[in-house]
Scaffold this motif. Sequence first.
Motif, PDB file in Angstrom:
ATOM      1  N   VAL A 145     -16.657  88.699   3.236  1.00 32.22           N
ATOM      2  CA  VAL A 145     -17.606  89.678   3.782  1.00 32.22           C
ATOM      3  C   VAL A 145     -18.623  90.063   2.700  1.00 32.22           C
ATOM      4  O   VAL A 145     -19.828  90.133   2.960  1.00 32.22           O
ATOM      5  CB  VAL A 145     -16.874  90.916   4.346  1.00 32.22           C
ATOM      6  N   ALA A 146     -18.143  90.281   1.476  1.00 30.26           N
ATOM      7  CA  ALA A 146     -19.037  90.621   0.360  1.00 30.26           C
ATOM      8  C   ALA A 146     -20.033  89.491   0.094  1.00 30.26           C
ATOM      9  O   ALA A 146     -21.170  89.736  -0.317  1.00 30.26           O
ATOM     10  CB  ALA A 146     -18.223  90.908  -0.898  1.00 30.26           C
ATOM     11  N   ARG A 147     -19.631  88.273   0.351  1.00 25.93           N
ATOM     12  CA  ARG A 147     -20.524  87.131   0.140  1.00 25.93           C
ATOM     13  C   ARG A 147     -21.475  86.928   1.321  1.00 25.93           C
ATOM     14  O   ARG A 147     -22.640  86.590   1.152  1.00 25.93           O
ATOM     15  CB  ARG A 147     -19.699  85.870  -0.065  1.00 25.93           C
ATOM     16  N   TRP A 148     -20.955  87.126   2.552  1.00 27.80           N
ATOM     17  CA  TRP A 148     -21.754  86.853   3.748  1.00 27.80           C
ATOM     18  C   TRP A 148     -22.875  87.854   3.983  1.00 27.80           C
ATOM     19  O   TRP A 148     -23.974  87.458   4.363  1.00 27.80           O
ATOM     20  CB  TRP A 148     -20.853  86.823   4.981  1.00 27.80           C
ATOM     21  N   LEU A 149     -22.590  89.139   3.818  1.00 28.77           N
ATOM     22  CA  LEU A 149     -23.570  90.150   4.216  1.00 28.77           C
ATOM     23  C   LEU A 149     -24.944  89.979   3.545  1.00 28.77           C
ATOM     24  O   LEU A 149     -25.966  90.082   4.225  1.00 28.77           O
ATOM     25  CB  LEU A 149     -23.009  91.557   4.003  1.00 28.77           C
ATOM     26  N   PRO A 150     -25.033  89.692   2.242  1.00 34.30           N
ATOM     27  CA  PRO A 150     -26.363  89.508   1.644  1.00 34.30           C
ATOM     28  C   PRO A 150     -27.101  88.274   2.179  1.00 34.30           C
ATOM     29  O   PRO A 150     -28.304  88.146   1.992  1.00 34.30           O
ATOM     30  CB  PRO A 150     -26.072  89.350   0.138  1.00 34.30           C
ATOM     31  N   GLN A 151     -26.377  87.359   2.849  1.00 35.93           N
ATOM     32  CA  GLN A 151     -27.022  86.163   3.398  1.00 35.93           C
ATOM     33  C   GLN A 151     -27.868  86.483   4.634  1.00 35.93           C
ATOM     34  O   GLN A 151     -28.709  85.684   5.040  1.00 35.93           O
ATOM     35  CB  GLN A 151     -25.973  85.099   3.739  1.00 35.93           C
ATOM     36  N   PHE A 152     -27.654  87.650   5.227  1.00 39.11           N
ATOM     37  CA  PHE A 152     -28.446  88.078   6.383  1.00 39.11           C
ATOM     38  C   PHE A 152     -29.708  88.788   5.899  1.00 39.11           C
ATOM     39  O   PHE A 152     -29.613  89.782   5.181  1.00 39.11           O
ATOM     40  CB  PHE A 152     -27.662  89.080   7.250  1.00 39.11           C
ATOM     41  N   ASP A 153     -30.863  88.329   6.332  1.00 38.01           N
ATOM     42  CA  ASP A 153     -32.106  89.049   6.025  1.00 38.01           C
ATOM     43  C   ASP A 153     -32.083  90.431   6.660  1.00 38.01           C
ATOM     44  O   ASP A 153     -32.729  91.358   6.180  1.00 38.01           O
ATOM     45  CB  ASP A 153     -33.322  88.277   6.553  1.00 38.01           C
ATOM     46  N   GLU A 154     -31.350  90.563   7.768  1.00 40.38           N
ATOM     47  CA  GLU A 154     -31.306  91.824   8.511  1.00 40.38           C
ATOM     48  C   GLU A 154     -30.500  92.910   7.804  1.00 40.38           C
ATOM     49  O   GLU A 154     -30.620  94.082   8.122  1.00 40.38           O
ATOM     50  CB  GLU A 154     -30.680  91.598   9.901  1.00 40.38           C
ATOM     51  N   VAL A 155     -29.654  92.531   6.855  1.00 35.42           N
ATOM     52  CA  VAL A 155     -28.820  93.509   6.138  1.00 35.42           C
ATOM     53  C   VAL A 155     -29.622  94.081   4.969  1.00 35.42           C
ATOM     54  O   VAL A 155     -29.969  93.371   4.035  1.00 35.42           O
ATOM     55  CB  VAL A 155     -27.500  92.875   5.646  1.00 35.42           C
ATOM     56  N   LEU A 156     -29.911  95.378   5.053  1.00 35.21           N
ATOM     57  CA  LEU A 156     -30.676  96.049   3.999  1.00 35.21           C
ATOM     58  C   LEU A 156     -29.776  96.545   2.878  1.00 35.21           C
ATOM     59  O   LEU A 156     -30.166  96.552   1.715  1.00 35.21           O
ATOM     60  CB  LEU A 156     -31.443  97.240   4.584  1.00 35.21           C
ATOM     61  N   ALA A 157     -28.566  96.989   3.252  1.00 32.41           N
ATOM     62  CA  ALA A 157     -27.653  97.557   2.256  1.00 32.41           C
ATOM     63  C   ALA A 157     -26.256  97.614   2.848  1.00 32.41           C
ATOM     64  O   ALA A 157     -26.089  97.608   4.072  1.00 32.41           O
ATOM     65  CB  ALA A 157     -28.101  98.963   1.860  1.00 32.41           C
ATOM     66  N   PHE A 158     -25.253  97.649   1.963  1.00 26.92           N
ATOM     67  CA  PHE A 158     -23.883  97.944   2.398  1.00 26.92           C
ATOM     68  C   PHE A 158     -23.130  98.605   1.265  1.00 26.92           C
ATOM     69  O   PHE A 158     -23.503  98.471   0.093  1.00 26.92           O
ATOM     70  CB  PHE A 158     -23.152  96.700   2.930  1.00 26.92           C
ATOM     71  N   HIS A 159     -22.094  99.350   1.646  1.00 27.15           N
ATOM     72  CA  HIS A 159     -21.271 100.047   0.652  1.00 27.15           C
ATOM     73  C   HIS A 159     -19.887 100.275   1.239  1.00 27.15           C
ATOM     74  O   HIS A 159     -19.755 100.525   2.436  1.00 27.15           O
ATOM     75  CB  HIS A 159     -21.900 101.392   0.272  1.00 27.15           C
ATOM     76  N   SER A 160     -18.868 100.199   0.387  1.00 32.82           N
ATOM     77  CA  SER A 160     -17.504 100.484   0.844  1.00 32.82           C
ATOM     78  C   SER A 160     -17.458 101.858   1.489  1.00 32.82           C
ATOM     79  O   SER A 160     -18.157 102.787   1.061  1.00 32.82           O
ATOM     80  CB  SER A 160     -16.507 100.409  -0.316  1.00 32.82           C
ATOM     81  N   ALA A 161     -16.624 101.983   2.512  1.00 32.40           N
ATOM     82  CA  ALA A 161     -16.579 103.188   3.343  1.00 32.40           C
ATOM     83  C   ALA A 161     -15.871 104.347   2.648  1.00 32.40           C
ATOM     84  O   ALA A 161     -15.153 104.170   1.654  1.00 32.40           O
ATOM     85  CB  ALA A 161     -15.877 102.867   4.657  1.00 32.40           C
ATOM     86  N   GLN A 162     -16.075 105.529   3.213  1.00 32.21           N
ATOM     87  CA  GLN A 162     -15.328 106.707   2.792  1.00 32.21           C
ATOM     88  C   GLN A 162     -13.886 106.579   3.294  1.00 32.21           C
ATOM     89  O   GLN A 162     -13.599 105.788   4.193  1.00 32.21           O
ATOM     90  CB  GLN A 162     -15.981 107.974   3.360  1.00 32.21           C
ATOM     91  N   ARG A 163     -13.005 107.356   2.691  1.00 32.05           N
ATOM     92  CA  ARG A 163     -11.568 107.273   3.000  1.00 32.05           C
ATOM     93  C   ARG A 163     -11.277 107.369   4.499  1.00 32.05           C
ATOM     94  O   ARG A 163     -10.481 106.627   5.035  1.00 32.05           O
ATOM     95  CB  ARG A 163     -10.830 108.372   2.226  1.00 32.05           C
ATOM     96  N   TRP A 164     -11.975 108.287   5.209  1.00 31.64           N
ATOM     97  CA  TRP A 164     -11.691 108.495   6.630  1.00 31.64           C
ATOM     98  C   TRP A 164     -12.162 107.328   7.514  1.00 31.64           C
ATOM     99  O   TRP A 164     -11.813 107.246   8.670  1.00 31.64           O
ATOM    100  CB  TRP A 164     -12.300 109.811   7.117  1.00 31.64           C
ATOM    101  N   HIS A 165     -12.960 106.421   6.938  1.00 30.50           N
ATOM    102  CA  HIS A 165     -13.391 105.229   7.678  1.00 30.50           C
ATOM    103  C   HIS A 165     -12.710 103.962   7.166  1.00 30.50           C
ATOM    104  O   HIS A 165     -13.106 102.856   7.554  1.00 30.50           O
ATOM    105  CB  HIS A 165     -14.909 105.063   7.582  1.00 30.50           C
ATOM    106  N   GLY A 166     -11.732 104.092   6.296  1.00 31.39           N
ATOM    107  CA  GLY A 166     -11.011 102.909   5.813  1.00 31.39           C
ATOM    108  C   GLY A 166     -11.137 102.646   4.328  1.00 31.39           C
ATOM    109  O   GLY A 166     -10.550 101.699   3.812  1.00 31.39           O
ATOM    110  N   GLY A 167     -11.921 103.458   3.626  1.00 34.64           N
ATOM    111  CA  GLY A 167     -12.038 103.306   2.171  1.00 34.64           C
ATOM    112  C   GLY A 167     -12.485 101.907   1.776  1.00 34.64           C
ATOM    113  O   GLY A 167     -13.369 101.322   2.401  1.00 34.64           O
ATOM    114  N   THR A 168     -11.853 101.343   0.749  1.00 41.84           N
ATOM    115  CA  THR A 168     -12.253 100.027   0.249  1.00 41.84           C
ATOM    116  C   THR A 168     -11.767  98.886   1.149  1.00 41.84           C
ATOM    117  O   THR A 168     -11.957  97.721   0.817  1.00 41.84           O
ATOM    118  CB  THR A 168     -11.750  99.813  -1.201  1.00 41.84           C
ATOM    119  N   GLY A 169     -11.187  99.232   2.281  1.00 45.61           N
ATOM    120  CA  GLY A 169     -10.806  98.221   3.278  1.00 45.61           C
ATOM    121  C   GLY A 169     -11.851  98.075   4.368  1.00 45.61           C
ATOM    122  O   GLY A 169     -11.648  97.362   5.350  1.00 45.61           O
TER     123      GLY A 169
END
Length: 197
Positions: A145-169
């Motif tokens: 997932v970390a490798r795929w997301l930057p391959q999309f021109d449509e993806v502007l940014a991503f970041h690991s979630a907060q604990r209540w949304h799954g944290g680093t999972g």
Amino acid sequence: MNTDDKELFQREMEGVTPLKPTDQAPLRPRDAPTPGQLYRRSAAQRALGRDANFLTTDFVEFVDREAVLSFRRQGIQHAVFRKLEQGAYEVEAVLDLHLLSVEEARTAVFEFIRDCMKHDVRTVLINHGKGGREAGKPTYLKSYVARWLPQFDEVLAFHSAQRWHGGTGAVYVMLRKSEKQKQITRQKLGLTSIKPR
């Protein structure tokens, strides 16, 4: 063939007996295909099937189970990225990759991003998990997932979630506005110009 060549050929062939005709061809046992051969075969089959999915499943650098994934394209304001990092944007769609193979996840991520763009979804959450519970085990889905997301021109940014949304999972993903949404925003702000006929 002249006389000298013919005599020379016959001398060289003395004592040679022709092979008996047979309908069987001798075959060498095949070695198992290498990982590289398997990947090229898979890539060729995908190309034949006109697979529009450009995400790769070849070598990936594994990330740690607890690693924070973070990516921001140039031009994304720091305050906007900070809000994404804090989980302050409403999550409009969720994709759960748990229990999927890498190939299944590749297809799911590709189709999910495409569908989100079609429906003008801007902020999504992808649950990739952390891999096996044992320390030192590869984190396949998280790494891909970390490798795929930057391959999309449509993806502007991503970041690991907060604990209540799954944290680093899991990871928050911010998508580019569709052309339709950009036009709506321009109209709201009075930035559209009507050219005289």
